[in-house]
Design a protein around this motif. Structure first.
Motif, PDB file in Angstrom:
ATOM      1  N   ARG A  43       0.986  -0.987   0.259  1.00  0.00           N
ATOM      2  CA  ARG A  43      -0.256  -0.289   0.659  1.00  0.00           C
ATOM      3  C   ARG A  43       1.019   1.249   0.249  1.00  0.00           C
ATOM      4  O   ARG A  43       0.427   2.343  -1.157  1.00  0.00           O
ATOM      5  CB  ARG A  43      -0.764   0.043   1.264  1.00  0.00           C
ATOM      6  CG  ARG A  43      -1.623  -1.415   1.163  1.00  0.00           C
ATOM      7  CD  ARG A  43      -3.031  -1.108   2.109  1.00  0.00           C
ATOM      8  NE  ARG A  43      -3.655  -1.776   2.348  1.00  0.00           N
ATOM      9  CZ  ARG A  43      -3.553  -2.272   3.297  1.00  0.00           C
ATOM     10  NH1 ARG A  43      -1.938  -3.445   4.129  1.00  0.00           N
ATOM     11  NH2 ARG A  43      -4.857  -4.147   3.426  1.00  0.00           N
ATOM     12  N   GLN A  44       2.033   0.837   0.733  1.00  0.00           N
ATOM     13  CA  GLN A  44       2.801   2.135   0.805  1.00  0.00           C
ATOM     14  C   GLN A  44       3.483   2.681  -0.718  1.00  0.00           C
ATOM     15  O   GLN A  44       4.026   4.292  -0.716  1.00  0.00           O
ATOM     16  CB  GLN A  44       4.307   1.831   1.784  1.00  0.00           C
ATOM     17  CG  GLN A  44       4.546   3.375   1.916  1.00  0.00           C
ATOM     18  CD  GLN A  44       5.971   3.232   3.102  1.00  0.00           C
ATOM     19  OE1 GLN A  44       5.603   2.046   4.092  1.00  0.00           O
ATOM     20  NE2 GLN A  44       6.673   4.039   3.109  1.00  0.00           N
TER      21      GLN A  44
ATOM     22  N   ILE B 282       1.949   2.056  -3.446  1.00  0.00           N
ATOM     23  CA  ILE B 282       1.395   2.188  -4.302  1.00  0.00           C
ATOM     24  C   ILE B 282       0.897   4.077  -4.187  1.00  0.00           C
ATOM     25  O   ILE B 282       1.021   4.922  -4.894  1.00  0.00           O
ATOM     26  CB  ILE B 282      -0.174   1.650  -4.432  1.00  0.00           C
ATOM     27  CG1 ILE B 282       0.339   0.200  -4.777  1.00  0.00           C
ATOM     28  CG2 ILE B 282      -0.691   2.708  -4.832  1.00  0.00           C
ATOM     29  CD1 ILE B 282      -0.918  -0.907  -4.567  1.00  0.00           C
ATOM     30  N   ASP B 283       1.040   4.161  -2.577  1.00  0.00           N
ATOM     31  CA  ASP B 283       0.827   5.520  -2.338  1.00  0.00           C
ATOM     32  C   ASP B 283       2.029   6.426  -3.049  1.00  0.00           C
ATOM     33  O   ASP B 283       1.813   7.955  -2.953  1.00  0.00           O
ATOM     34  CB  ASP B 283       0.712   5.898  -1.131  1.00  0.00           C
ATOM     35  CG  ASP B 283      -0.183   5.243  -0.516  1.00  0.00           C
ATOM     36  OD1 ASP B 283      -1.415   5.226  -1.078  1.00  0.00           O
ATOM     37  OD2 ASP B 283      -0.320   5.080   0.744  1.00  0.00           O
ATOM     38  N   LEU B 284       3.092   6.215  -2.400  1.00  0.00           N
ATOM     39  CA  LEU B 284       4.037   6.665  -3.378  1.00  0.00           C
ATOM     40  C   LEU B 284       4.767   6.825  -4.990  1.00  0.00           C
ATOM     41  O   LEU B 284       4.699   7.990  -5.362  1.00  0.00           O
ATOM     42  CB  LEU B 284       5.622   6.293  -2.504  1.00  0.00           C
ATOM     43  CG  LEU B 284       5.830   5.774  -1.134  1.00  0.00           C
ATOM     44  CD1 LEU B 284       7.124   5.212  -1.085  1.00  0.00           C
ATOM     45  CD2 LEU B 284       6.278   7.530  -0.479  1.00  0.00           C
ATOM     46  N   ASN B 285       3.811   6.081  -5.309  1.00  0.00           N
ATOM     47  CA  ASN B 285       4.225   6.060  -6.807  1.00  0.00           C
ATOM     48  C   ASN B 285       2.050   6.983  -7.417  1.00  0.00           C
ATOM     49  O   ASN B 285       2.476   6.510  -8.607  1.00  0.00           O
ATOM     50  CB  ASN B 285       4.082   4.916  -7.664  1.00  0.00           C
ATOM     51  CG  ASN B 285       5.494   4.432  -7.083  1.00  0.00           C
ATOM     52  OD1 ASN B 285       6.481   4.244  -7.958  1.00  0.00           O
ATOM     53  ND2 ASN B 285       5.798   3.483  -6.357  1.00  0.00           N
ATOM     54  N   GLN B 286       1.641   6.975  -6.592  1.00  0.00           N
ATOM     55  CA  GLN B 286       0.062   7.439  -7.500  1.00  0.00           C
ATOM     56  C   GLN B 286       1.019   8.574  -7.770  1.00  0.00           C
ATOM     57  O   GLN B 286       0.096   8.464  -8.736  1.00  0.00           O
ATOM     58  CB  GLN B 286      -0.653   7.551  -6.190  1.00  0.00           C
ATOM     59  CG  GLN B 286      -1.750   7.672  -6.465  1.00  0.00           C
ATOM     60  CD  GLN B 286      -2.306   6.150  -6.650  1.00  0.00           C
ATOM     61  OE1 GLN B 286      -2.631   6.286  -8.350  1.00  0.00           O
ATOM     62  NE2 GLN B 286      -2.376   5.143  -6.191  1.00  0.00           N
TER      63      GLN B 286
ATOM     64  N   GLN C  55      10.605  -0.532  -0.919  1.00  0.00           N
ATOM     65  CA  GLN C  55       9.910   0.193  -2.205  1.00  0.00           C
ATOM     66  C   GLN C  55      10.976   0.994  -3.025  1.00  0.00           C
ATOM     67  O   GLN C  55      10.519   1.155  -4.263  1.00  0.00           O
ATOM     68  CB  GLN C  55      10.341   1.234  -0.916  1.00  0.00           C
ATOM     69  CG  GLN C  55       8.701   1.466   0.239  1.00  0.00           C
ATOM     70  CD  GLN C  55       7.551   0.535  -0.366  1.00  0.00           C
ATOM     71  OE1 GLN C  55       7.513   1.124  -1.175  1.00  0.00           O
ATOM     72  NE2 GLN C  55       6.956   0.528   1.121  1.00  0.00           N
TER      73      GLN C  55
END
Length: 646
Positions: free
Chosen positions: A498-499, A501-505, A535
């Motif tokens: 999840r982290q 995905i959030d960083l690459n959103q 990551q």
């Protein structure tokens, strides 16, 4: 080379002789067979002749004994009548005739004809018609009877048809008294059928054929047996019978004659042909063996030339590590002559302590390991070593391939030093440039117009790309020399994804691509990893998926649990990877489109870094084509529970 030429000359020399020698042997065997056959036939004939002479003598004695016994009785009767001066009473004569008939084997009847008139005959029964017969009244017989009377000699005649029926031999004895006056004739009739039956049984017991004829009869009818025996290769003997000049011919039956000359020839020819064919086959096989040895020698020399032409060192050993053969490259790499290493342990080519390292590594078939070798001069150098298994004469062998990589290691060291130095030197000014550009874009220099803001933003983005490139180079250099540090801790895998995905959103939003995490409910899956490096791996995989996805597409991140590992997949909807490029996906600086006009930017280091990072965390990474047609990059990590059990 001399041995190979000798084998070739031998094989060529055998080519014409492999047929000439068998033909010569066949002719020689034919001559020997003919000679031996004649000798054997002659020997058999001599043996048969000797045996036939013995059997013929026995048959002659049998015939003479059987006939003369009865005839001598007639002579005894004549002597008795002569002693009585021809005067005997009838009763006395009948008693005497009865005694003679009982003692004679083949006497059928005895008749007395004083004055050529048959006045007394015994037995009378069946011979009544013969009583009173006057020989002078027999025109067919009287000339012969008159002749024997004139000659005063007895004669055995026959076979004749008897008045009583049947055939018989008649022994007529003219009797003259002591004063020389003619008294009459004594006729003794012998049973022909009984005598012939006994003679036939005797001949069959000897396995011979018998014929009897009168001596001067020529080729006329035989008295007994086969008349043609007297015209063939039969043994002919004279018979000593009173009143007759007979001959007996004796010959073995066909079954008892043994093999003839043609049979011995056929047998000898068959054996000779078989022998010559075997000899021809042996010569042909020997020539094939010579040709095979010649080819084997050529192959051996050809293989040796190939081995000696290889720049890498090739060493063959047994399972105990004793060197069996080496190529000439050993002189260049190690400084030894090939003969110096034959029979020596393989460990003498390794630097001190490297034999134990090799035993610990235990490389698989064809897998190369990096070790240190030891030259004849004592110099230690880096080398790649691989091992394969084979067999020679049914015994297992090892084939070692050694490559000197000392020069390559020096070049790699120079390259790594250069990259490390340049990267570190570029990093400091690049950080200052990137920071200054960030301040300018953020408004630290005052309000900027649209044109100025665009140019500064473009410069900032490229400085960030350059910084990522430098970071990738530094990571590659650290991974190559095992200097990258990993801080392994227990992390819930779902939270890490999840982290990521959030960083690459933000990048995905900019490219209008949606990022999705599936199987998010598996929050209880823990892995022991370095959170920063995970990551970094996810950032590379997601960045690649975003760059190659069309606008409006989605990139899916999934987790799949197996017995001991968990698999993380990043699936996009792009064109996927071509089959020709798949083998080079995880190599350094490899790109499907390496031209300067490629539409998707990249250094070609991301996947190589991901592979080393995942491997360092005891995982595995790979690629497969997605069911939707896009690319599916995945990596596996061992579960923390499995790690704790190890």
């Amino acid at each position: 080379m001399e041995q190979s030429n000798a084998l070739k000359q031998q094989s060529h020399w055998l080519l014409p002789w492999q047929w000439v020698v068998p033909l010569f042997c066949l002719c020689f065997a034919a001559i020997i067979t003919e000679y031996q056959a004649r000798q054997l036939v002659e020997q058999r004939q001599n043996q048969a002749l000797q045996q036939l002479v013995g059997l013929s003598g026995q048959l002659r004695s049998f015939v003479e004994s059987e006939l003369n016994t009865s005839l001598y009785m007639s002579l005894g009767l004549a002597s008795h009548i002569r002693a009585s001066d021809g005067k005997l009473a009838e009763k006395e004569m009948l008693f005497l005739l009865q005694s003679l008939l009982e003692q004679g084997k083949h006497i059928r009847n005895i008749g007395l004809a004083p004055g050529n008139v048959l006045t007394l005959i015994y037995p009378v029964q069946g011979n009544e018609r013969a009583l009173g017969l006057n020989y002078q009244n027999l025109p067919q017989q009287w000339p012969d009877i008159k002749q024997l009377i004139d000659a005063k000699e007895p004669r055995l005649v026959g076979p004749v048809a008897l008045v009583q029926g049947g055939d018989g031999y008649v022994y007529r004895l003219p009797l003259f008294l002591n004063d020389g006056s003619y008294w009459g004739i004594i006729s003794t009739v012998l049973d022909l059928s009984a005598f012939n039956q006994m003679l036939l049984q005797q001949a069959n017991s000897y396995q011979v054929q018998v014929g009897i004829r009168e001596k001067n009869a020529g080729s006329g009818q035989a008295l007994f047996g086969y008349s043609d025996l007297f015209s063939e290769e039969a043994l002919i003997l004279d018979l000593n019978i009173k009143g007759a000049q007979w001959q007996i011919a004796v010959r073995f039956m066909d079954e008892a004659t043994g093999w003839g000359l043609w049979q011995w020839r056929l047998t000898g020819a068959s054996l000779s042909i078989v022998f010559c064919l075997m000899l021809a086959w042996l010569l042909h096989s020997y020539r094939r063996s010579a040709l095979f040895a010649d080819a084997l020698q050529d192959n051996e020399m050809y293989s040796r030339r190939i081995m000696n032409s290889v720049l890498d060192v090739i060493v063959t050993t047994d399972l105990d590590g004793t060197i069996d053969r080496v190529n000439s490259a050993v002189s260049t790499v190690f400084g030894y002559l090939p003969l110096q290493l034959t029979g020596q342990p393989f460990s003498m080519l390794l630097a001190p302590g490297q034999a134990g390292v090799l035993a610990t590594l235990s490389p698989g078939e064809g897998a190369a390991v990096e070790l240190q070798g030891l030259r004849y001069s004592g110099e230690v150098f880096a080398m790649d070593l691989s091992r394969n298994s084979t067999e020679h004469h049914g015994k297992p062998r090892y084939v070692w391939l050694i490559r000197d990589i000392s020069e390559r290691k020096k070049v790699e060291q120079l390259k790594n030093d250069f990259v490390s130095t340049v990267s570190h030197e570029l990093r400091t000014p690049l950080t200052a440039i990137s920071g200054a550009l960030g301040l300018a874009v953020g408004g630290a220099l005052g309000e900027l117009n649209d044109k100025q803001l665009h140019m500064l933003t473009l410069a900032q983005q490229n400085s960030q790309r350059l910084g990522k490139l430098i970071n990738d180079l530094l990571d590659i250099e650290k991974l190559a020399v095992n200097k990258m540090q990993f801080k392994l801790r227990l992390w819930p895998l779902a939270a890490l994804l999840r982290q990521a995905i959030d960083l690459n959103q933000p990048v995905a939003f900019q490219r209008q691509v949606e990022l999705e995490l599936l199987s998010a409910e598996q929050d209880d899956l823990w892995v022991e990893v370095d959170e920063v490096r995970v990551q970094q791996v996810m950032a590379n995989l997601l960045a690649n998926a975003i760059r190659h996805s069309p606008a409006g597409a989605s990139v899916q991140v999934t987790m799949e649990l197996s017995a001991k590992t968990v698999r993380v997949s990043v699936i996009d909807q792009g064109p996927g990877v071509s089959e020709s490029f798949e083998p080079r996906l995880f190599e350094k600086f490899s790109q499907a489109d390496s031209s300067d006009r490629r539409q998707v930017a990249g250094t070609g280091l991301g996947l190589a870094i991901c592979k080393d990072l995942i491997k360092a965390m005891r995982g595995d990474i790979g690629y497969q084509r997605a069911n939707s047609g896009g690319a599916c990059f995945y990596f596996t990590l061992p579960l923390a529970t499995e790690l704790s059990l190890e």
